[in-house]
Scaffold this motif. Sequence first.
Motif, PDB file in Angstrom:
ATOM      1  N   UNK A  74      45.741  38.926  22.080  1.00 37.86           N
ATOM      2  CA  UNK A  74      45.385  39.254  23.461  1.00 37.86           C
ATOM      3  C   UNK A  74      44.845  38.006  24.178  1.00 37.86           C
ATOM      4  N   UNK A  75      44.125  37.183  23.428  1.00 35.47           N
ATOM      5  CA  UNK A  75      43.527  35.987  24.027  1.00 35.47           C
ATOM      6  C   UNK A  75      43.984  34.737  23.270  1.00 35.47           C
ATOM      7  N   UNK A  76      44.469  33.771  24.000  1.00 33.81           N
ATOM      8  CA  UNK A  76      44.860  32.505  23.388  1.00 33.81           C
ATOM      9  C   UNK A  76      44.124  31.375  24.091  1.00 33.81           C
ATOM     10  N   UNK A  77      43.396  30.614  23.273  1.00 33.07           N
ATOM     11  CA  UNK A  77      42.719  29.419  23.801  1.00 33.07           C
ATOM     12  C   UNK A  77      43.532  28.197  23.403  1.00 33.07           C
ATOM     13  N   UNK A  78      43.784  27.340  24.373  1.00 34.49           N
ATOM     14  CA  UNK A  78      44.496  26.095  24.092  1.00 34.49           C
ATOM     15  C   UNK A  78      43.530  24.917  24.213  1.00 34.49           C
TER      16      UNK A  78
END
Length: 515
Positions: free
Chosen positions: A133-137
């Motif tokens: 649901x959440x992707x941090x780059x």
Amino acid sequence: MAHVNVFDTTLRDGEQSAGVNLNRLEKVEIAKQLERLGVDIMEAGFPASSQADFEAVKEIADTVKGCSVTGLARANKRDIDIAWEALKGGAEPRLHVFIATSPIHMTHKLKKTPEEVTQTAVEMVSYAKEKFAHVQFSAEDALRSDREFLVHIIEKVIDAGASVINLPDTVGYTTPDEIGRLFRYVREHVPNIDRAILSTHNHDDLGMAVSNSLAAIESGARQIEGTINGIGERAGNAALEEIAVALKIRQDRFDFSTNLVLKEIKRTSDLVSRLTGMMVPGNKAVVGRNAFAHESGIHQDGMLKDASTYEIITPAMVGIDSSQMVLGKHSGRHAFKQRAEELGFELSESKLKEAFDSFKVLTGKKKEVTDEDLFAILTDTQTENEDQPKYELKAFQVQYGSINRPTATVLLTNPDGEEVEKANTGEGSVEAIYNTLDDLIDADVHLQDYQLSSIGKGRDALAEVHVQLTVDGVKASGRGSAQDVLEASAHAFLNAVNRTLYQVKRQSGYQKMQV
Ligand SMILES: [Zn+2]
């Protein structure tokens, strides 16, 4: 007041500190405390780096439900798939994927052109977004990256689904003014930046990690990353407790709120310090032993008249409790259990019994058992893995005299359950014990570091020893406490050796993951 998310990486970046190796139970114990501290996101590890890391991250994701648990992944499908398997049981599964964006890293480490790096980042963020649901780059080494290129890659990964963009100062090189300008530049030039949260992650190589984090917040970052006690690779990371207290004390300058519960700071700091063996320096801001001590006569006089003359932070604010409870030999199981709970421990029946037995042994030797003693007993019990066969100290004797060569005789049970006994000598008592243990253990052991401290005050205080060893070339840290320094030394040595018995070696290249 704008809200800032707190992203704790004590268990990932912090655990990468030289000489630190936490076992699964220790990581879970720290994770539960971070949840109490109120962090919004905790990075529990790097699941693809080893089976042990995978299992620890999975257990934390399955256990901790009060915040989002994340794990690190390189920009490849294998790392992302493994991270998903570890994290999918969490309350809010989140991936932290990174790739280097500075010319020096792209050329020498990745051997890719900027366009190839962008393409990989976009593909992997899209791939991760199918699961998470959440992707941090994270743009590794962002502070030494080309600004135009950063703006370009950030826009692309936001379009691909990244909801948090982290700009780490991987090598601890930037200054408050410079990082502020970078964050403002990114906000002004990335057209879709309103669809993502900007995050700051700073290392302390030049001693500016906390200042840089605060400057980034002032320039638009809405997530701060750091570790408890500032532990981490090289000079460490930004210390979260310092940032939290700075935001509170200087509300007039920083109009930001976090979800951190400041009263949990002291316990979190103690737990992390004890379990990692990374001692907090006495003069460390917010959590150091001397941070609230006033030695000068003028200060003491002022303090007596009004504490606020020289004290900007009160000990109570960060959870330092001056009203210590003391237990003694007449304290029963009920009083012990109650105090254990007040000190923040949730013990199973079997662990409670084990801890109570240790407590009873101690009351036979020590008149007053303080909270610090209990904290040591309880953390040891809570993080001990009972299921695994190991080396256990049964009995030992040391003969020391200023004229004779010290001799130690040690009786152990080995992991096969057999009793083994030997004697050897050394130049000092500790060396005699360690030489004997080395003879009894089926591995090549070298001592790298040895630290002795006392738990609390008084002549009858418990001794605590932290050691770093190499066992057949594998680094391991260990700790032991006992009323006698020699017994504590023996326990610390065996604790480190026992950790290596079941350690799956980390894959080569792991140490280079310096986001
Ligand atoms: Zn880092």
